[in-house]
Scaffold this motif. Sequence first.
Motif, short mmCIF file in Angstrom:
data_model
loop_
_atom_site.label_atom_id
_atom_site.label_comp_id
_atom_site.label_asym_id
_atom_site.label_seq_id
_atom_site.Cartn_x
_atom_site.Cartn_y
_atom_site.Cartn_z
N TYR A 136 0.85 -1.19 0.00
CA TYR A 136 0.00 0.00 0.00
C TYR A 136 0.88 1.24 0.00
N ALA A 137 0.43 2.26 -0.73
CA ALA A 137 1.14 3.53 -0.78
C ALA A 137 0.13 4.66 -0.88
N PRO A 138 0.41 5.82 -0.29
CA PRO A 138 -0.57 6.91 -0.24
C PRO A 138 -0.61 7.76 -1.51
N GLY A 139 -1.82 8.10 -1.94
CA GLY A 139 -2.03 9.11 -2.97
C GLY A 139 -1.18 8.94 -4.21
N ILE A 140 -0.54 10.04 -4.63
CA ILE A 140 0.31 10.05 -5.83
C ILE A 140 1.46 9.06 -5.68
#
Length: 292
Positions: free
Chosen positions: A84-88
């Motif tokens: 998982y990675a946030p946003g952009i």
Amino acid sequence: MYELIQVSERSYYIQSPAKMGLVKLNDTEVCLIDSGNDKDAGRKVRKLLDANGWHLTAIYNTHSNADHIGGNKYLQGQTGCKIYAPGIECDFTQHPVLEPAFLYGGCPPKDLRHKFLMAQESDVQCLSKDHLPDGFETIPLPGHFFDMVGFRTPDDVVFLADCLSSRETLDKYQIGFIYDIKEYLSTLEMVKTLKAKIFVPAHAEATEHVAELAQYNIDKVNEVAGHILESCSKPLCFEALLQKLFTDYRLTMNFEQYVLVGSTVRSYLSWLKDAGELNANFENNLLLWQRA
């Protein structure tokens, strides 16, 4: 290097060029916060997992710089873990060529397509609250990169990613990479107010007290900004300004440093222009920067 260091009942970090977090979810399952800079880092993490009889369920990337996502592909292939990675940052992690392309401002030459700036692709999902283990919190840390976040674990350990650097790193390299200067300073002011059992920055020693180091980072940003303003007392084009900064700070130019420092200096110029402290004028088909 790659020593597993326990900092609370459930939380550890892995000593490496960019510290990784490891948190026990139960007796057999763990998650990682970031994955190191390459496949070799992933292998060393896998050895730690195997030695302790732990199964990796997920990797939570703080942001998409290559030294934080480089182990993703290997570890996902070995363990089947979610990422998982946030946003952009999710988009950059899915398409790692975006990092050197962004830094260079165009199609990056082969000189920039290496593991330090371009990780391997991994199967990543956009981070949301629903994906977090029980008791985890995200802490928005914009500035260093687009949508960078930190994490607070259930046992009150805060992983701070790249929102600050050690004194030694700042004194050596002077101009640390920053995407958005205004947001970066706001993030550091917020970090100064945080309380936790222990803080784990990716590029500084773990500490119980982070405010003094955060202020040192703030002071360094303001020093660099002041140096840019002084350098632009007369009109300068970007390349001449960059050359002057490298010379004044005794830095060594190569392709990697050209894009990392160059991108950061452009961010300083944008911030100072928007604040009304710099003017940008076009003369003889050159963009010239001058103190307002």
